[in-house]
Enzyme design. Structure first.
Site, PDB file in Angstrom:
ATOM      1  N   CYS A   1       0.850  -1.139   0.109  1.00 55.65           N
ATOM      2  CA  CYS A   1       0.023  -0.020  -0.041  1.00 55.65           C
ATOM      3  C   CYS A   1       0.924   1.349  -0.163  1.00 55.65           C
ATOM      4  CB  CYS A   1      -0.900  -0.078   1.273  1.00 55.65           C
ATOM      5  SG  CYS A   1      -2.541   1.111   1.100  1.00 55.65           S
TER       6      CYS A   1
ATOM      7  N   GLN B   1       3.902   2.728  -2.646  1.00 56.00           N
ATOM      8  CA  GLN B   1       4.081   3.832  -3.241  1.00 56.00           C
ATOM      9  C   GLN B   1       5.178   4.544  -2.950  1.00 56.00           C
ATOM     10  OE1 GLN B   1       0.602   5.838  -1.707  1.00 56.00           O
ATOM     11  NE2 GLN B   1      -0.976   4.347  -2.720  1.00 56.00           N
TER      12      GLN B   1
ATOM     13  N   HIS C   1      -3.814  -5.353  -0.611  1.00 56.44           N
ATOM     14  CA  HIS C   1      -3.652  -5.901   0.881  1.00 56.44           C
ATOM     15  C   HIS C   1      -3.840  -7.391   0.932  1.00 56.44           C
ATOM     16  CE1 HIS C   1      -3.595  -2.209   3.412  1.00 56.44           C
ATOM     17  NE2 HIS C   1      -4.130  -1.661   2.215  1.00 56.44           N
TER      18      HIS C   1
ATOM     19  N   GLU D   1      -2.875  -9.438   3.372  1.00 55.50           N
ATOM     20  CA  GLU D   1      -3.288  -9.724   4.367  1.00 55.50           C
ATOM     21  C   GLU D   1      -4.776  -9.759   4.593  1.00 55.50           C
ATOM     22  OE1 GLU D   1      -3.862  -5.531   5.126  1.00 55.50           O
ATOM     23  OE2 GLU D   1      -2.445  -6.833   3.979  1.00 55.50           O
TER      24      GLU D   1
END
Length: 398
Positions: free
Chosen positions: A286, A290, A370, A372
């Site tokens: 995430c 970036q 994500h 997870e």
């Protein structure tokens, strides 16, 4: 031209007790829940059907008001275990929430508090009775919207003053929010994922040492790394490379987090660049993705509406498979800005935006989505194994 949109819900209220006021002056009325007061933020929509507690406590939602497209809310209650914020008492997640229906009384064996009281405790303002899908269409048409959410049980609102307040907030661009949600000290982590009828357990093994740079890290990321036998040291977002290398890590993790990556880059990028040069395995998720892109010379952009939900199709160019993933981001890496030595590894099949990269010849990669989940599917769990495979190769050659 501004408009006032009344609540469409069949239950009646003598007067609205909560409002959402957009920067363009649009006023959306409804029934208040959770905390009272006023909060400003960017309004985004989340399409997940479950996991509202995990969503609301994700630090990546700092300074955001979440519009839940799924109509039912509150039916599993809340508990003290499913919070994603590393420091749950600090309330680092969303500032507001918008629901279609009224909050349901919980019916779940793990619930220890109803959602309404939990929202009050965490100082999250909620607005019920809104046509959330119509609001979603508005966001899709106009792009991300700034605004304020207000809850007053007496329904006393100074609309003129509140509209001025809504117009003044400038949004997430140029905001470094990682510094507001990061850990203030080094923290050791050994908790593993939840198991049916057993709960959470601790990791007694120590096969690897991971340093996790906390830009707003989620607990389930840490749990999945611990499940691979890792000892994890969480460090503040502004920790310099000398302190990180002094801990002799086998790998470094760049976490998720809120805000504009170009603002956080001022202190994060020099550290990441030095870590790339050290050849230590790096994995980013995430915001970490970036920041890694900025560290190699790529650019990030503000998205039209962002991606928030648990049903996003992502293609992995390495495995040539499509996975369904959880996403939560309003900024993205500009694919055309990636340098020649950086390969795009994943894309969103909704809009072809970048969802992953790796540095050719280096044990360094990252993803925008994500893996997870929490909430969401587990299709992308393999990325943690990919990280630990790089670590094992690194340990063999170090």
């Amino acid at each position: 031209m501004t408009q006032t949109i009344p609540s469409p819900n069949p239950w009646s209220i003598s007067r609205p007790t909560a409002l959402l006021i957009l920067a363009d002056g649009t006023v959306i009325e409804g029934k208040g829940a959770g905390a009272t007061g006023v909060a400003e933020g960017e309004i985004c929509f989340n399409t997940a059907m479950t996991g509202y507690e995990e969503i609301l406590t994700d630090p990546s939602y700092k300074k955001q008001i979440i519009n839940f497209t799924f109509p039912h809310i509150g039916n599993v209650g809340t508990n003290s275990e499913d919070i994603e914020d590393l420091t749950p008492l600090n309330c680092h997640g969303a500032v507001g929430a918008i629901f279609k229906a009224d909050i349901t009384y919980p019916s779940n064996y793990r619930a220890n508090e109803n959602l309404n009281q939990w929202l009050k405790t965490r100082k999250i303002i909620a607005l019920c009775g809104v046509d959330t899908r119509a609001l979603t269409v508005l966001i899709r048409e106009k792009g991300s919207l700034n605004g304020i959410i207000i809850h007053d049980p007496n329904g006393n609102f100074d609309i003129h003053a509140l509209k001025k307040h809504a117009q003044k907030w400038t949004g997430l661009i140029n905001l470094d929010l990682a510094k507001e949600v990061t850990s203030k000290q080094f923290v050791e982590w050994n908790e593993k994922p939840w198991v049916w009828n057993k709960g959470y357990s601790t990791n007694d093994a120590c096969n690897f040492h991971i340093v996790a740079i906390d830009y707003g890290i989620k607990r389930n990321i840490l749990r999945l790394m611990a499940a691979h036998g890792a000892r994890i040291t969480i460090v503040p977002a502004n920790t310099n490379v000398e302190k990180i290398l002094a801990m002799n890590p086998d790998g470094v993790f760049l976490s998720n987090g809120p805000g504009d990556p170009t603002a956080t880059a001022n202190y994060a990028v020099p550290t990441i660049q030095a870590l790339i040069d050290s050849n230590i395995p790096l994995f980013g998720i995430c915001l970490g993705h970036q920041l890694l892109a900025l560290a190699v010379g790529a650019k990030t952009i503000k998205m039209h509406q962002g991606h928030h939900g648990a049903n996003h199709p992502v293609k992995d160019f390495i495995t040539r498979k499509v996975e369904i993933a959880s996403m939560n981001h309003g900024f993205a890496v500009e694919t055309t800005s990636l340098p020649e030595h950086v390969e795009e590894t994943h894309i969103s099949l909704f809009d072809n935006s970048n969802c992953g990269l790796r540095i050719i010849g280096k044990p360094v990669f990252s993803v925008q989505h994500h893996p997870e989940a929490s909430p969401g599917p587990q299709d992308s769990h393999y990325l943690f194994q990919r990280f630990f495979n790089l670590i094992m190769d690194y340990k063999r050659t170090a």
